[in-house]
Write a protein that holds these residues in place. Structure first.
Motif, mmCIF file in Angstrom:
data_model
loop_
_atom_site.group_PDB
_atom_site.id
_atom_site.type_symbol
_atom_site.label_atom_id
_atom_site.label_comp_id
_atom_site.label_asym_id
_atom_site.label_seq_id
_atom_site.Cartn_x
_atom_site.Cartn_y
_atom_site.Cartn_z
ATOM 1 N N GLN A 87 1.089 3.843 -3.121
ATOM 2 C CA GLN A 87 0.767 5.239 -2.825
ATOM 3 C C GLN A 87 1.882 6.174 -3.294
ATOM 4 O OE1 GLN A 87 0.283 5.863 1.381
ATOM 5 N NE2 GLN A 87 -1.026 7.631 1.085
ATOM 6 N N GLU A 88 3.119 5.736 -3.174
ATOM 7 C CA GLU A 88 4.269 6.541 -3.586
ATOM 8 C C GLU A 88 4.562 6.427 -5.086
ATOM 9 O OE1 GLU A 88 5.937 8.745 -1.704
ATOM 10 O OE2 GLU A 88 4.513 8.288 -0.099
ATOM 11 N N SER A 137 0.834 -1.209 0.000
ATOM 12 C CA SER A 137 0.000 0.000 0.000
ATOM 13 C C SER A 137 0.867 1.257 0.000
ATOM 14 C CB SER A 137 -0.975 0.004 1.176
ATOM 15 O OG SER A 137 -0.301 0.204 2.391
#
Length: 71
Positions: free
Chosen positions: A45-46, A41
């Motif tokens: 997300q990055e 996750s």
């Protein structure tokens, strides 16, 4: 930003192994399923990892390092 060791380990195995499923990452990294989900996750997300969907069975997802990161 301090990157947790679990995130680093998952990123390492994805860079080494190419497209991997969560069970494959678990076998290679010896991390718990929860740690792997958390790491994925963060990496998604990055923008470091993308999710690859299997069109035959959408429940079976694989993950790989983004092309811009691996070069």
């Amino acid at each position: 930003m301090i990157i947790p060791q679990s995130v680093q380990r998952v990123l390492f195995w994805l860079a080494e192994g190419g497209e991997l499923s969560q069970p494959a990452i678990k076998n290679l990294s010896q991390l718990s399923e929860r740690s792997i989900r958390y790491a994925l996750s963060i990496l998604k997300q990055e923008g470091l990892v993308i999710e690859v969907i299997n069109l035959i069975d959408v429940r079976k997802k694989k993950y790989k390092v983004c092309a811009s990161v691996s070069h």
